[in-house]
Design an enzyme around this catalytic site. Sequence first.
Site, mmCIF file in Angstrom:
data_model
loop_
_atom_site.group_PDB
_atom_site.id
_atom_site.type_symbol
_atom_site.label_atom_id
_atom_site.label_comp_id
_atom_site.label_asym_id
_atom_site.label_seq_id
_atom_site.Cartn_x
_atom_site.Cartn_y
_atom_site.Cartn_z
ATOM 1 N N GLY A 155 0.817 -1.219 0.000
ATOM 2 C CA GLY A 155 0.000 0.000 0.000
ATOM 3 C C GLY A 155 0.843 1.258 0.000
ATOM 4 C CG ASN A 156 5.181 3.129 1.307
ATOM 5 O OD1 ASN A 156 5.521 3.624 0.233
ATOM 6 N ND2 ASN A 156 5.806 3.368 2.447
ATOM 7 C CB ALA A 193 7.803 5.164 -2.534
ATOM 8 C CB SER A 194 7.691 0.769 0.484
ATOM 9 O OG SER A 194 7.727 -0.591 0.814
ATOM 10 C CG ASN A 196 4.249 6.638 10.931
ATOM 11 O OD1 ASN A 196 5.081 6.651 10.044
ATOM 12 N ND2 ASN A 196 2.978 6.913 10.712
ATOM 13 C CD GLU A 237 0.521 2.464 10.914
ATOM 14 O OE1 GLU A 237 1.462 3.015 10.338
ATOM 15 O OE2 GLU A 237 0.493 1.230 11.134
ATOM 16 N NE ARG A 287 0.467 1.351 6.551
ATOM 17 C CZ ARG A 287 1.757 1.652 6.440
ATOM 18 N NH1 ARG A 287 2.424 2.109 7.488
ATOM 19 N NH2 ARG A 287 2.384 1.507 5.287
ATOM 20 C CG HIS A 329 0.555 6.857 7.400
ATOM 21 N ND1 HIS A 329 1.916 6.677 7.266
ATOM 22 C CD2 HIS A 329 0.125 5.891 8.247
ATOM 23 C CE1 HIS A 329 2.290 5.635 7.998
ATOM 24 N NE2 HIS A 329 1.232 5.143 8.599
ATOM 25 C CG ASP A 349 1.575 11.744 7.147
ATOM 26 O OD1 ASP A 349 1.494 10.842 6.283
ATOM 27 O OD2 ASP A 349 2.439 11.753 8.051
ATOM 28 C CB CYS A 365 7.152 10.610 6.851
ATOM 29 S SG CYS A 365 5.835 10.408 5.668
HETATM 30 O O1 SUG Z 1 5.184 2.870 7.224
HETATM 31 N N1 SUG Z 1 7.825 2.949 4.949
HETATM 32 C C1 SUG Z 1 7.024 3.625 5.934
HETATM 33 C C2 SUG Z 1 6.839 5.060 5.537
HETATM 34 C C3 SUG Z 1 6.177 5.844 6.625
HETATM 35 C C4 SUG Z 1 5.798 7.197 6.190
HETATM 36 N N2 SUG Z 1 5.236 7.901 7.273
HETATM 37 C C5 SUG Z 1 4.208 8.768 7.189
HETATM 38 N N3 SUG Z 1 3.461 8.836 6.130
HETATM 39 N N4 SUG Z 1 3.914 9.467 8.218
HETATM 40 C C6 SUG Z 1 5.681 2.929 6.096
HETATM 41 O O2 SUG Z 1 5.130 2.468 5.098
HETATM 42 C C7 SUG Z 1 9.076 1.092 4.049
HETATM 43 C C8 SUG Z 1 10.160 0.184 4.524
HETATM 44 C C9 SUG Z 1 10.618 -0.760 3.473
HETATM 45 O O3 SUG Z 1 9.851 -1.048 2.559
HETATM 46 O O4 SUG Z 1 11.735 -1.251 3.619
HETATM 47 C C10 SUG Z 1 8.310 1.727 5.190
HETATM 48 O O5 SUG Z 1 8.142 1.150 6.237
#
Ligand code: SUG
Length: 447
Positions: free
Chosen positions: A26-27, A29-30, A112, A176, A213, A247, A249, A368
């Site tokens: 769901g993230n 970029a990750s 977080n 979170e 979350r 999130h 934010d 973040c």
């Molecule tokens: O929880 N990324 C974090 C990014 C958190 C961003 N925080 C806010 N939006 N406040 C997360 O998804 C990625 C780690 C990895 O994939 O290795 C990670 O945990």
Amino acid sequence: MSSRAVEANCDGLVGPTHSYVGLSPGNIASQINAGEVSNPRAAVLEGLTKMRKLADWGVPQFVLPPHERPDLALLRAIGFAGTDGQVLEKAWKDVPALAAAACSASPMWAANAATVTPSADTADGRVHFTPANLLTNLHRSLEGPQTARALRRLFPDEARFAVHDPLSAQSHFADEGAANHVRLCADHGDPGVNLFVWGREAFEHWEGRYPARQTREAFEAIERRHGAARGVFARQGRAAIEGGAFHNDVVCVGTRECLLFHERAFEDGAAMQDGVRRAADGMFEPVFVEVSEADLPMDDLVKSYLFNSQLLVLPGEDRLLLLAPGETRDNPRAHAVAQGLASSDGPIGRVEYVDVRQSMRNGGGPACLRLRVVLTNAQLAATNPGQRFDAVLHERLNAWAERRYRDRLAPADLADPMLIVESREALDELATILDLGGDFYPFQRAA
Ligand code: SUG
């Protein structure tokens, strides 16, 4: 009446294991950057440069220390035994996904770390903190207890600060932290409105493509235990979560009387505005700045992270400063929106950009990386001075990072037992620099 108060920023310092392993569904970029080679040294230096900007602008800035990683306690608890090096190697061989979670540097995303209620809003006049349990993702669920320890070091005076334990670790209370909370007010020291944004209800069957979350019940529990006044509850837009805003934010930022948000941020934006207006009645007139999907489609929003900017009240400036990530400047649509905000006569007076590209590639923008804590002068004076960021600490931490951090880390390198040794040496030295005491980290307590 306004009691004088400032909004301090506590930034998470990037840890030595900063890496791209794709741990957060769901993230986006990750997910996209999974497998890439990271540069932990560049990451920590970028974070320090951002902290320096705020300190130079006269905003009180603090450093939150990284956690010990790899988290060998997790790996031992699931049955790996032997020396620390053997535990790490064996875990990477047998259960790489779990080993990767144990290595994450995710505590850097301090938004977080906790939900914070300033004393102007609490029943007992203390600043209340609930460290987030972050239990939706394994790698993040490891953070809560050490975050509680870190906050107790930074805010040690129990007469002024209440650092609670994280909410209990059931999915009903998935939490979170401040990433889903916005506080609006006339002036930081005045009573404020607390906007709690949740993604699902505790007993709801969630069928979204990506996890929601934050539960409503988690924020209700926090509101009760903090004795927080003027809570307004709003549901995150399902379309925002689906679009990669894991999130709130990522789609919304606010400070003082201004709430800047995307059309898709809330399931019912009109009800949210109504609730905030009613809670603010007689105190201040909220200013809602909504950006449409037509002006900034979700896809550009997630790539540019416009809303993950820091919205700052600077000493001597009437209008707000938006500190946006470099990716906002790089994205033509987001850039146009940002420049448009600053050139209108709304609450935002200007936009600046900061590069936190190493963090951005894991889905973490400027907002973040920081936890906001509104403090009166007396509360500010009761913080751990060792963690207060200034030019001198900046130099020391730069030199420390240059000496201690690798500039190249591929996911496979996380299995290297030398990384355990290097990280501990780095953190041991850091504990001295930040005056955290000799028992701050698990490895220090074990020694
Ligand atoms: O929880 N990324 C974090 C990014 C958190 C961003 N925080 C806010 N939006 N406040 C997360 O998804 C990625 C780690 C990895 O994939 O290795 C990670 O945990």
